[in-house]
Design a protein around this motif. Structure first.
Motif, mmCIF file in Angstrom:
data_model
loop_
_atom_site.group_PDB
_atom_site.id
_atom_site.type_symbol
_atom_site.label_atom_id
_atom_site.label_comp_id
_atom_site.label_asym_id
_atom_site.label_seq_id
_atom_site.Cartn_x
_atom_site.Cartn_y
_atom_site.Cartn_z
ATOM 1 N N ILE A 276 22.403 89.244 12.233
ATOM 2 C CA ILE A 276 22.373 90.537 12.922
ATOM 3 C C ILE A 276 20.899 90.886 13.045
ATOM 4 O O ILE A 276 20.168 90.797 12.045
ATOM 5 N N PRO A 277 20.398 91.260 14.187
ATOM 6 C CA PRO A 277 21.094 91.431 15.465
ATOM 7 C C PRO A 277 20.974 90.211 16.386
ATOM 8 O O PRO A 277 21.487 90.266 17.496
ATOM 9 N N GLU A 278 20.296 89.144 15.911
ATOM 10 C CA GLU A 278 20.060 88.012 16.811
ATOM 11 C C GLU A 278 21.360 87.485 17.420
ATOM 12 O O GLU A 278 21.434 87.243 18.627
ATOM 13 N N ASP A 279 22.372 87.309 16.567
ATOM 14 C CA ASP A 279 23.629 86.771 17.088
ATOM 15 C C ASP A 279 24.623 87.862 17.481
ATOM 16 O O ASP A 279 25.273 87.770 18.512
ATOM 17 N N VAL A 280 24.727 88.876 16.654
ATOM 18 C CA VAL A 280 25.620 89.975 17.026
ATOM 19 C C VAL A 280 24.977 91.326 16.696
ATOM 20 O O VAL A 280 24.353 91.493 15.649
ATOM 21 N N SER A 281 25.105 92.242 17.647
ATOM 22 C CA SER A 281 24.572 93.590 17.463
ATOM 23 C C SER A 281 25.666 94.477 16.884
ATOM 24 O O SER A 281 26.847 94.294 17.179
ATOM 25 N N VAL A 282 25.247 95.451 16.073
ATOM 26 C CA VAL A 282 26.226 96.365 15.475
ATOM 27 C C VAL A 282 25.725 97.796 15.625
ATOM 28 O O VAL A 282 24.535 98.076 15.432
ATOM 29 N N VAL A 283 26.635 98.684 15.975
ATOM 30 C CA VAL A 283 26.303 100.108 15.972
ATOM 31 C C VAL A 283 27.460 100.828 15.304
ATOM 32 O O VAL A 283 28.584 100.315 15.275
ATOM 33 N N LEU A 294 21.510 98.612 4.223
ATOM 34 C CA LEU A 294 21.947 97.309 4.703
ATOM 35 C C LEU A 294 20.748 96.584 5.292
ATOM 36 O O LEU A 294 19.783 97.195 5.738
ATOM 37 N N ARG A 295 20.807 95.242 5.284
ATOM 38 C CA ARG A 295 19.730 94.458 5.888
ATOM 39 C C ARG A 295 20.318 93.664 7.028
ATOM 40 O O ARG A 295 21.216 92.849 6.783
ATOM 41 N N PRO A 296 19.866 93.775 8.245
ATOM 42 C CA PRO A 296 18.864 94.745 8.694
ATOM 43 C C PRO A 296 19.441 96.155 8.738
ATOM 44 O O PRO A 296 20.664 96.324 8.753
ATOM 45 N N GLY A 297 18.573 97.171 8.796
ATOM 46 C CA GLY A 297 19.014 98.562 8.851
ATOM 47 C C GLY A 297 20.026 98.772 9.981
ATOM 48 O O GLY A 297 19.879 98.202 11.058
ATOM 49 N N LEU A 298 21.024 99.562 9.692
ATOM 50 C CA LEU A 298 22.113 99.775 10.654
ATOM 51 C C LEU A 298 21.826 100.954 11.588
ATOM 52 O O LEU A 298 21.578 102.071 11.129
ATOM 53 N N MET A 340 25.002 115.101 17.184
ATOM 54 C CA MET A 340 24.941 113.984 16.247
ATOM 55 C C MET A 340 23.816 113.059 16.691
ATOM 56 O O MET A 340 23.969 112.323 17.657
ATOM 57 N N PRO A 341 22.712 113.066 15.972
ATOM 58 C CA PRO A 341 21.568 112.274 16.410
ATOM 59 C C PRO A 341 21.737 110.781 16.135
ATOM 60 O O PRO A 341 22.322 110.400 15.129
ATOM 61 N N VAL A 342 21.224 109.960 17.042
ATOM 62 C CA VAL A 342 21.273 108.514 16.845
ATOM 63 C C VAL A 342 20.131 108.099 15.921
ATOM 64 O O VAL A 342 18.987 108.480 16.136
ATOM 65 N N ARG A 343 20.450 107.363 14.861
ATOM 66 C CA ARG A 343 19.404 106.846 13.973
ATOM 67 C C ARG A 343 19.177 105.388 14.359
ATOM 68 O O ARG A 343 19.985 104.521 14.033
ATOM 69 N N VAL A 344 18.075 105.152 15.051
ATOM 70 C CA VAL A 344 17.809 103.797 15.514
ATOM 71 C C VAL A 344 17.210 102.956 14.396
ATOM 72 O O VAL A 344 16.192 103.321 13.824
ATOM 73 N N ARG A 345 17.880 101.855 14.054
ATOM 74 C CA ARG A 345 17.314 100.930 13.069
ATOM 75 C C ARG A 345 17.257 99.542 13.709
ATOM 76 O O ARG A 345 16.866 99.432 14.873
ATOM 77 N N GLU A 346 17.649 98.510 12.980
ATOM 78 C CA GLU A 346 17.394 97.173 13.544
ATOM 79 C C GLU A 346 18.640 96.371 13.876
ATOM 80 O O GLU A 346 18.572 95.150 13.995
ATOM 81 N N SER A 347 19.783 97.010 14.021
ATOM 82 C CA SER A 347 20.989 96.205 14.178
ATOM 83 C C SER A 347 21.387 95.955 15.628
ATOM 84 O O SER A 347 22.456 95.400 15.884
ATOM 85 N N ILE A 348 20.547 96.392 16.577
ATOM 86 C CA ILE A 348 20.859 96.106 17.990
ATOM 87 C C ILE A 348 19.732 95.282 18.593
ATOM 88 O O ILE A 348 18.560 95.636 18.450
ATOM 89 N N ARG A 349 20.085 94.172 19.255
ATOM 90 C CA ARG A 349 19.087 93.306 19.869
ATOM 91 C C ARG A 349 19.195 93.410 21.367
ATOM 92 O O ARG A 349 20.293 93.324 21.918
#
Lengths: 352, 352
Positions: A276-283, A294-298, A340-349
């Motif tokens: 994550i996120p190279e192969d699959v992105s999570v939100v 979580l690693r990477p940050g969600l 509801m604010p979006v907290r951008v971390r590293e789980s989306i590529r």
DNA sequence: ACACGGTGCTAAAACGAACTAGCAAGCGTC
DNA sequence: GACGCTTGCTAGTTCGTTTTAGCACCGTGT
């Protein structure tokens, strides 16, 4: 069990004035009723010297208002969430000179009734009624005799009182947009089925999140690649659902209906050696503390519980003080959506 | 703003008796002062018919006690923990007919003073003073005039009031035993240095946990293979420390000083393709919710916050009611250790 | 006929402050 | 010197309950 409290009568006798004089001076009405500056000063000085503090119980009895709020929630075990709402409410109340009675019903309506009664007996000036489920419910009776604000409780029709809710619809849109804007089109859902009628949970949040997601996907000519309705939004369920998806091939993106489901997804994805996120992105939704750990940050859409609690208390106090000023005016009302604010971390590529 | 509350005077007039008669009857002293059964029945019936409930504020003024407790904590942001303590206290209080005012100081002593004053002004019958840090601190003044219980606050010397603390020493012993009993001897520490003087944190918990661990290791002729003192017990720190250990070779076992550190350890271990518990065993403290969610489940020594809160409220109420019965008796006191149960999951592997 | 003891209830004084109505003293006015 | 006005303060009631002291009535014994 040291010395007793000092009363107004003691201050008065020590300052050699009548109780009424002392009362008037200390409540700031001294000048208004023409107490001489000299006497006022003397009263204030002795009050300070004796460490006088007005007995709030007595004032409450006399004035009929106690500068006290009730916070009653049904707080299902799950909730660190509940704690944040309470804190927000307590802080806001404190800033405006109110104390708060906190009660938990565990969803037990008999208990709720008792708690509410006990609080009304103690002459609370207002009530925050909170739920952890958002889901529509019957309101207890008798709330019309005390100002009340509903917190995280959605009711059908006009409850005749202010309601504070998170803006789940927009949150759904934002979560989907985060994915779509990154160029992702193969999007799977965990926590709800792919169609509006598939939600399979009593949570109003789930319905609105799904609606927001579908709205955005639809606007881009997309539909969910799959949807996994789940009752208990916990990591093991997320793990199971993620495995179902992964068994059918590697998905581009997964939107989880809360962070705990996302944690299960991380476990399943990483157990297969995928990244994550190279192969699959999570939100996801909520911004619980694990989201940052979580690693990477969600990347997740935050449920601002503290702010909601704060907002509810503020609305309640506004309403109380407004009523006091205009006893016959209309009661406050209306739905107050908290963003509801979006907290951008590293789980989306980003995907091209 | 519906109908007003019905007062005792209304009940009395409706039942055609004096206010004092009604009061006596409704407070159960009717027979004692020889009110005829007929009149008693009449009073009770009208009270029920009118829905009479005594005004607790008035009773508080008259009797000087309000069936109300104060719960004041310094609740640092971190704490879901705080929430559980509060809930425990609230439940215990409710079961004995008390309501509770909740206040949070965020560690600000001025605020603490204000909050305490505001609560004493409202004539609370007792105070639970809670901290999330256990660490010794100055107690606010004036607590001797109201029954008080210290919750999770360790003080030097006799505070002259009951203190509720988790049994961290035994917890340390139990954590170490879990490892040693499984035949593990290569044991690393994350959260504290390997020697008592290395703890490097203000937390009293850390000292006691370490002491318990060292005691057991020592009894088996062991010492920690390494110890990693850390200020912030969060996953990234656990991750970093675990990597230091792993760089030097695969350890048999790691004891983490809390579950968040353990989460970081899981991440580091699993990122290297090693397995828990086959390759490395992990044990921890707290039993936060992630402990159950990690894969494999984390064996951890639980901090029973809810029970501690409950215990504190019970001790407080006992103390209040004892004082009432024996006004000149000695105040309650003593340290009450709450056991920390081991939650056995799958993170420890027997080694031969 | 009168004290005496029960019986069954009530008047009134708390609790601690807020607040209304009004009193007394001083001063000026005609 | 009677009247009114101001100034500066206070007595007394109120909020809703608890609790103590005691009143009025009745029957009984002498």
């Amino acid at each position: 069990m040291a010395r007793k409290r000092v009363t107004l009568a003691q201050v008065a006798s020590e300052a050699e004035v009548a109780v009424s004089t002392a009362s008037l001076v200390l409540s700031g009405r001294g000048t208004e009723v023409r107490i001489s500056e000299k006497v006022q000063e003397r009263v204030r000085a002795t009050a300070a010297r004796l460490g006088y503090r007005p007995n709030a119980v007595s004032v409450g009895l006399r004035k009929g208002s106690t500068s006290t709020l009730a916070f009653v929630s049904d707080s299902v075990a799950s909730s660190r969430l509940a704690g944040e709402m309470i804190k927000g409410a307590i802080e806001a109340a404190r800033d405006r000179g109110y104390m708060v009675f906190v009660g938990e019903t565990g969803g037990n309506l008999t208990l709720e009734r008792q708690l509410l009664d006990a609080m009304v007996d103690r002459q609370v000036d207002g009530i925050v009624l909170a739920s952890m489920l958002t889901h529509g419910r019957e309101l207890p009776t008798g709330l019309d005799s005390t100002p009340t604000v509903l917190l995280n409780i959605a009711v059908d029709g006009d409850p005749g009182m202010p309601v504070v809710l998170p803006d789940e619809l927009q949150a759904g849109r934002d979560a989907a947009s985060a994915l779509v804007d990154a160029g992702l089109t193969d999007i799977h859902l965990i926590g709800s089925g792919p169609r509006p009628e598939d939600v399979r949970t009593i949570s109003a949040a789930a319905h609105l999140r799904l609606q927001g997601i579908l709205e955005v996907l639809d606007a881009h000519g997309l539909t969910p690649s799959s949807g996994h309705a789940i009752n208990q939004w916990l990591p093991p369920e997320g793990f199971r659902a993620a495995n179902e998806i992964l068994d059918a091939g590697t998905p581009q993106a997964i939107v989880c209906f809360n962070d705990r489901l996302a944690m299960g997804v991380y476990q399943a994805v990483q157990a297969r050696g995928l990244r994550i996120p190279e192969d699959v992105s999570v939100v996801s939704f909520d911004d619980a503390s694990i989201a940052a750990w979580l690693r990477p940050g969600l990347t997740t859409v935050a449920l601002p519980h503290r702010i909601m609690g704060k907002r509810a208390a503020e609305l309640l106090i506004d309403s109380i003080e407004h009523d006091r000023a205009h006893p016959d005016g209309p009661a406050a009302t209306g739905v107050h959506l908290v963003p509801m604010p979006v907290r951008v971390r590293e789980s989306i590529r980003a995907h091209d």
